[in-house]
Scaffold this motif. Sequence first.
Motif, PDB file in Angstrom:
ATOM      1  N   ALA A  80       0.831  -1.214   0.000  1.00  0.00           N
ATOM      2  CA  ALA A  80       0.000   0.000   0.000  1.00  0.00           C
ATOM      3  C   ALA A  80       0.864   1.261   0.000  1.00  0.00           C
ATOM      4  CB  ALA A  80      -0.930  -0.002   1.209  1.00  0.00           C
ATOM      5  N   TYR A  81       1.906   1.261   0.823  1.00  0.00           N
ATOM      6  CA  TYR A  81       2.730   2.462   0.996  1.00  0.00           C
ATOM      7  C   TYR A  81       3.555   2.787  -0.242  1.00  0.00           C
ATOM      8  CZ  TYR A  81       5.862   5.775   3.382  1.00  0.00           C
ATOM      9  OH  TYR A  81       6.561   6.904   3.755  1.00  0.00           O
TER      10      TYR A  81
ATOM     11  N   PRO B 253      -5.327   7.113  -8.003  1.00  0.00           N
ATOM     12  CA  PRO B 253      -5.071   7.852  -6.763  1.00  0.00           C
ATOM     13  C   PRO B 253      -4.976   6.952  -5.524  1.00  0.00           C
ATOM     14  CG  PRO B 253      -7.346   8.165  -7.487  1.00  0.00           C
ATOM     15  CD  PRO B 253      -6.681   7.313  -8.527  1.00  0.00           C
ATOM     16  N   LYS B 254      -4.192   7.460  -4.560  1.00  0.00           N
ATOM     17  CA  LYS B 254      -4.039   6.780  -3.269  1.00  0.00           C
ATOM     18  C   LYS B 254      -4.785   7.612  -2.227  1.00  0.00           C
ATOM     19  CE  LYS B 254       0.558   6.626  -3.574  1.00  0.00           C
ATOM     20  NZ  LYS B 254       0.924   6.794  -4.976  1.00  0.00           N
ATOM     21  N   VAL B 255      -5.732   6.992  -1.562  1.00  0.00           N
ATOM     22  CA  VAL B 255      -6.602   7.691  -0.608  1.00  0.00           C
ATOM     23  C   VAL B 255      -6.374   7.144   0.797  1.00  0.00           C
ATOM     24  CG1 VAL B 255      -9.004   8.171   0.041  1.00  0.00           C
ATOM     25  CG2 VAL B 255      -8.354   8.117  -2.385  1.00  0.00           C
TER      26      VAL B 255
ATOM     27  N   ALA C 103      -0.733  11.736   8.119  1.00  0.00           N
ATOM     28  CA  ALA C 103      -1.123  12.689   7.062  1.00  0.00           C
ATOM     29  C   ALA C 103       0.089  13.464   6.561  1.00  0.00           C
ATOM     30  CB  ALA C 103      -2.198  13.634   7.593  1.00  0.00           C
ATOM     31  N   GLU C 104       0.868  13.970   7.497  1.00  0.00           N
ATOM     32  CA  GLU C 104       2.037  14.779   7.134  1.00  0.00           C
ATOM     33  C   GLU C 104       3.057  13.948   6.340  1.00  0.00           C
ATOM     34  OE1 GLU C 104       4.466  18.282   9.351  1.00  0.00           O
ATOM     35  OE2 GLU C 104       4.125  16.479  10.542  1.00  0.00           O
TER      36      GLU C 104
ATOM     37  N   LYS D  77       5.772  12.692   1.320  1.00  0.00           N
ATOM     38  CA  LYS D  77       6.502  11.695   0.530  1.00  0.00           C
ATOM     39  C   LYS D  77       5.798  11.352  -0.781  1.00  0.00           C
ATOM     40  CE  LYS D  77       9.718  10.713   3.736  1.00  0.00           C
ATOM     41  NZ  LYS D  77       9.475   9.743   4.804  1.00  0.00           N
ATOM     42  N   GLY D  78       4.645  11.973  -1.032  1.00  0.00           N
ATOM     43  CA  GLY D  78       3.893  11.670  -2.256  1.00  0.00           C
ATOM     44  C   GLY D  78       3.253  10.302  -2.231  1.00  0.00           C
TER      45      GLY D  78
END
Length: 410
Positions: A184-185, A191-193, A208-209, A214-215
């Motif tokens: 997943a990472y 898109p990645k949600v 979140a940060e 890191k995109g």
Amino acid sequence: MFRLEEFNFHNKTVFLRVDLNSPMKDGKIISDARFRAVLPTIEFLVENGAKVVIGTHQGKPYSDDYSTTEEHARILSGLLNQHVEYVEDIFGKYARDKIRSMKPGEVIILENLRFSAEEVKNKPIEECEKTFFVRKLSEVIDYVVNDAFAAAHRSQPSLVGFARIKPMIMGFLMEKEIEALMKAYYSKEEPKVYVLGGAKVDDSLKVAENVLKKGRADIILTGGLVANVFTLAKGFDLGKKNIEFMKKKGLLEHVKHAEKILDEFYPYIRTPADFAVDYEGERVEVDLLSERRELLNNYQIMDIGSRTVEKYREIIMKAKVVVANGPMGVFEREEFAFGTVEVFKAIAESNAFSVLGGGHSIASIQKYGIEGISHVSTGGGAMLTFFAGEELPVIKALQISYEKFKEVVR
């Protein structure tokens, strides 16, 4: 890192560290989900002739669910279809003699590891390996198998202390968890949600940060107390009642951090357009931009509203990867489970590769029979630590053990 299939366990004594820490009511365990998750590892060890010494913790000192592991032995016996003996000791002479007398294929479970004072604090590997816990138990074991992913963000003797003393091997659950989270990472699909809800505000802000910097994420959808903090940070008034509640919970101190994240990534963080409140025992929805928002002064936010659910669903259905942690509201009350259930249903129905974690999240999908999520993680805190880009001490320990013993065991 070492894998189970690489070893011959016949007649070897294995300390199997699992996380069977489970919700309890009136002294009884009410969910066997974590037991079932580690069954493949236990069965593999038994079938391969290992003497299996299980270690787990249950609750924290002085908490309601702080108990012995007698009940755990009973549940495991039923699931394995063989007797699992409860040993009322951890590393004392009684436990060590019991371990020495074991035969291949036998399984015992030690007393709640947190009954040992050394097991309650987080310490570096160097200190953990000097503990009585590690020194005494290492006399009677050959290998350590770690399948306690849910505790992978902790650095305690039973979790990391054996890494440089005995070969430490990933269990099947640990392997599965690491693979799913890494998939997943590091996925290149978009898109990645990320769906961040629940009450672990500090951890969720770090996630979140990290994923935005890191995109690793394209959009963050928020619910629960995480949404309340971001909504306040966006400049919306959540009303006297809700602000008082957040102050009492120590959540207002996170608003500055949320503002900092929004300064850099405002368009990518979505917050609810409407909320549901408990209005004299009934669900009433309040749009943030309507006059009805006055209700927030006197009534507590319990869920996201249906307009928000609709918007979130649209975003989720287009996603290629979804990572979710924490409910959207107080799902324990049926009238306020709507947001959580509908958002989790959307994740399950989407074509995305999905990872969902956190105790409350798992409880809600079980309660409402939601199926179709690619990977349900057993560890909320560990999963959040991973996605926050922070080191997981247990993963580090597994790597250290591999480097130390790779030439010896092959």
